[in-house]
Design a protein around this motif. Structure first.
Motif, PDB file in Angstrom:
ATOM      1  N   TRP A 150      32.719  42.614  41.103  1.00  0.00           N
ATOM      2  CA  TRP A 150      32.980  41.656  40.021  1.00  0.00           C
ATOM      3  C   TRP A 150      31.735  41.566  39.167  1.00  0.00           C
ATOM      4  CZ3 TRP A 150      30.562  37.314  38.369  1.00  0.00           C
ATOM      5  CH2 TRP A 150      31.282  36.438  37.537  1.00  0.00           C
ATOM      6  N   TYR A 204      40.665  45.018  50.095  1.00  0.00           N
ATOM      7  CA  TYR A 204      39.481  44.238  49.727  1.00  0.00           C
ATOM      8  C   TYR A 204      39.789  42.744  49.807  1.00  0.00           C
ATOM      9  CZ  TYR A 204      37.662  48.553  47.681  1.00  0.00           C
ATOM     10  OH  TYR A 204      37.208  49.842  47.485  1.00  0.00           O
ATOM     11  N   TYR A 254      37.614  47.810  35.258  1.00  0.00           N
ATOM     12  CA  TYR A 254      38.918  47.163  35.189  1.00  0.00           C
ATOM     13  C   TYR A 254      38.779  45.807  34.496  1.00  0.00           C
ATOM     14  CZ  TYR A 254      40.394  50.294  39.041  1.00  0.00           C
ATOM     15  OH  TYR A 254      40.700  51.375  39.833  1.00  0.00           O
ATOM     16  N   SER A 298      41.379  35.763  48.489  1.00  0.00           N
ATOM     17  CA  SER A 298      42.488  36.633  48.104  1.00  0.00           C
ATOM     18  C   SER A 298      42.249  38.022  48.681  1.00  0.00           C
ATOM     19  CB  SER A 298      42.630  36.693  46.576  1.00  0.00           C
ATOM     20  OG  SER A 298      41.400  36.990  45.956  1.00  0.00           O
ATOM     21  N   HIS A 332      42.033  34.108  42.034  1.00  0.00           N
ATOM     22  CA  HIS A 332      42.655  35.365  42.414  1.00  0.00           C
ATOM     23  C   HIS A 332      43.108  36.098  41.157  1.00  0.00           C
ATOM     24  CE1 HIS A 332      45.872  32.319  42.391  1.00  0.00           C
ATOM     25  NE2 HIS A 332      46.661  33.284  41.958  1.00  0.00           N
ATOM     26  N   ALA A 333      42.989  37.426  41.200  1.00  0.00           N
ATOM     27  CA  ALA A 333      43.332  38.257  40.045  1.00  0.00           C
ATOM     28  C   ALA A 333      44.723  38.821  40.234  1.00  0.00           C
ATOM     29  CB  ALA A 333      42.316  39.384  39.896  1.00  0.00           C
ATOM     30  N   THR A 344      44.623  54.248  41.947  1.00  0.00           N
ATOM     31  CA  THR A 344      45.312  53.176  41.215  1.00  0.00           C
ATOM     32  C   THR A 344      44.459  51.919  41.175  1.00  0.00           C
ATOM     33  OG1 THR A 344      46.436  52.219  43.142  1.00  0.00           O
ATOM     34  CG2 THR A 344      47.521  54.082  42.042  1.00  0.00           C
ATOM     35  N   ALA A 345      44.874  50.985  40.317  1.00  0.00           N
ATOM     36  CA  ALA A 345      44.188  49.697  40.237  1.00  0.00           C
ATOM     37  C   ALA A 345      44.533  48.848  41.456  1.00  0.00           C
ATOM     38  CB  ALA A 345      44.595  48.973  38.962  1.00  0.00           C
ATOM     39  N   PRO A 346      43.652  47.952  41.838  1.00  0.00           N
ATOM     40  CA  PRO A 346      43.965  47.033  42.943  1.00  0.00           C
ATOM     41  C   PRO A 346      45.203  46.193  42.625  1.00  0.00           C
ATOM     42  CG  PRO A 346      41.625  47.003  42.453  1.00  0.00           C
ATOM     43  CD  PRO A 346      42.292  47.774  41.343  1.00  0.00           C
ATOM     44  N   GLN A 359      44.437  48.691  47.368  1.00  0.00           N
ATOM     45  CA  GLN A 359      44.194  49.718  46.367  1.00  0.00           C
ATOM     46  C   GLN A 359      44.623  51.073  46.915  1.00  0.00           C
ATOM     47  OE1 GLN A 359      40.093  50.508  45.076  1.00  0.00           O
ATOM     48  NE2 GLN A 359      40.852  50.876  42.997  1.00  0.00           N
ATOM     49  N   PHE A 394      33.396  40.304  46.151  1.00  0.00           N
ATOM     50  CA  PHE A 394      34.354  41.089  46.916  1.00  0.00           C
ATOM     51  C   PHE A 394      33.691  41.567  48.201  1.00  0.00           C
ATOM     52  CE2 PHE A 394      37.959  41.519  44.178  1.00  0.00           C
ATOM     53  CZ  PHE A 394      37.480  41.506  42.874  1.00  0.00           C
ATOM     54  N   TYR A 437      43.426  42.289  48.293  1.00  0.00           N
ATOM     55  CA  TYR A 437      43.934  43.287  47.366  1.00  0.00           C
ATOM     56  C   TYR A 437      44.132  44.609  48.099  1.00  0.00           C
ATOM     57  CZ  TYR A 437      42.189  39.775  44.204  1.00  0.00           C
ATOM     58  OH  TYR A 437      41.951  38.572  43.581  1.00  0.00           O
ATOM     59  N   LEU A 483      47.260  42.589  43.920  1.00  0.00           N
ATOM     60  CA  LEU A 483      47.120  41.345  44.674  1.00  0.00           C
ATOM     61  C   LEU A 483      48.134  41.285  45.801  1.00  0.00           C
ATOM     62  CD1 LEU A 483      45.784  38.500  44.866  1.00  0.00           C
ATOM     63  CD2 LEU A 483      47.613  37.699  43.335  1.00  0.00           C
ATOM     64  N   GLY A 535      33.250  44.812  50.936  1.00  0.00           N
ATOM     65  CA  GLY A 535      32.985  46.217  50.703  1.00  0.00           C
ATOM     66  C   GLY A 535      34.208  47.115  50.808  1.00  0.00           C
ATOM     67  N   GLY A 559      32.118  35.749  41.020  1.00  0.00           N
ATOM     68  CA  GLY A 559      33.104  36.329  41.910  1.00  0.00           C
ATOM     69  C   GLY A 559      32.437  37.281  42.886  1.00  0.00           C
ATOM     70  N   TYR A 586      46.957  35.431  48.091  1.00  0.00           N
ATOM     71  CA  TYR A 586      46.094  34.519  47.345  1.00  0.00           C
ATOM     72  C   TYR A 586      46.097  33.149  48.026  1.00  0.00           C
ATOM     73  CZ  TYR A 586      50.310  32.520  45.207  1.00  0.00           C
ATOM     74  OH  TYR A 586      51.529  31.907  44.988  1.00  0.00           O
TER      75      TYR A 586
END
Lengths: 120, 110
Positions: free
Chosen positions: A49, B88, A96, B35, A106-107, B43-45, B39, B101, B37, B47, B103, B99, B50
């Protein structure tokens, strides 16, 4: 359905400024319920982030990058943007953009990501 | 260096259950919601979980989340080969306000 799309140069020279824009469709960037975030992922690495902003509210930055970062919102285009100055090879990553809910962060919607390579 | 600590990898057989841990501190997980995720490669993560344990619409109940103190856990039951992905955890760090995350954990379904 909310959609986010990143755009910007895929190649940036060392010491220059990386500039990216995220266009939001299907939702308003003026929403008081959301932060708009930038998250990056270096090749083969995890998520990082880096910054977020709320229209009319505060901006937040990763401490180690704060001196090089600018984030802004353009409500007329329903876009938000990121500028990262004095880039090095360590800034090479997929960037992103994402929508985060306030206050739980949360995203729920992400862009597809755009690869930015820092190289001369 | 990630602020939240996850195991680099976990594995289990199809149909089995797996858990992925996420360890933080009193200023991040201890004070805020977690939250999770997923992946998939290239591709993009996405959700998955949450507010510690809630699932967005469309996420099957095979995925679950929990939080206790400064740690959180993602559980996946009835493993499928399509669950092979990186997972993640994420949360907010109240000091400094940012924010964070984990690893990431690579799940292999053997």
């Amino acid at each position: 359905q909310v959609q986010l799309q990143e755009s910007g140069p895929g190649l940036v020279k060392p010491a220059e400024t990386l500039s990216l824009t995220c266009t939001v469709s299907g939702g308003s960037i003026s929403s008081s319920s959301h932060h708009w975030a930038w998250i990056r992922q270096a090749p083969g690495k995890g998520l990082e982030w880096i910054a977020s902003v709320r229209y009319g509210g505060n901006s937040y930055f990763k401490s180690s990058l704060k001196s090089r970062l600018t984030i802004s919102v353009d409500t007329s285009k329903n876009q938000f943007s990121l500028k990262l100055g004095s880039v090095t090879a360590a800034d090479t990553a997929v960037y992103y953009c994402a929508r985060q809910w306030i206050p739980h962060d949360h995203a729920d919607y992400w862009g597809q990501g755009t690869l930015v390579t820092v190289s001369s | 260096q990630s602020v939240l600590t996850q195991p680099p990898s976990v594995s289990a057989a199809p149909g089995q259950k797996v858990t992925i841990s996420c360890s933080g501190s009193s200023s991040d997980i201890g004070k805020n919601y977690v939250s999770w995720y997923q992946q998939l490669p290239g591709t993009a993560p996405k959700l998955l979980i949450y507010d510690n344990n809630k699932r967005p619409s469309g996420i099957p109940d095979r995925f679950s989340g929990s939080k206790s103190g400064t740690s959180a856990t993602l559980g996946i039951t009835g493993l499928q080969t399509g669950d092979e992905a990186d997972y993640y955890c994420g949360t907010w760090d109240s000091s400094p306000r940012a924010g964070v995350f984990g690893g990431g954990t690579k799940l292999t379904v053997l």
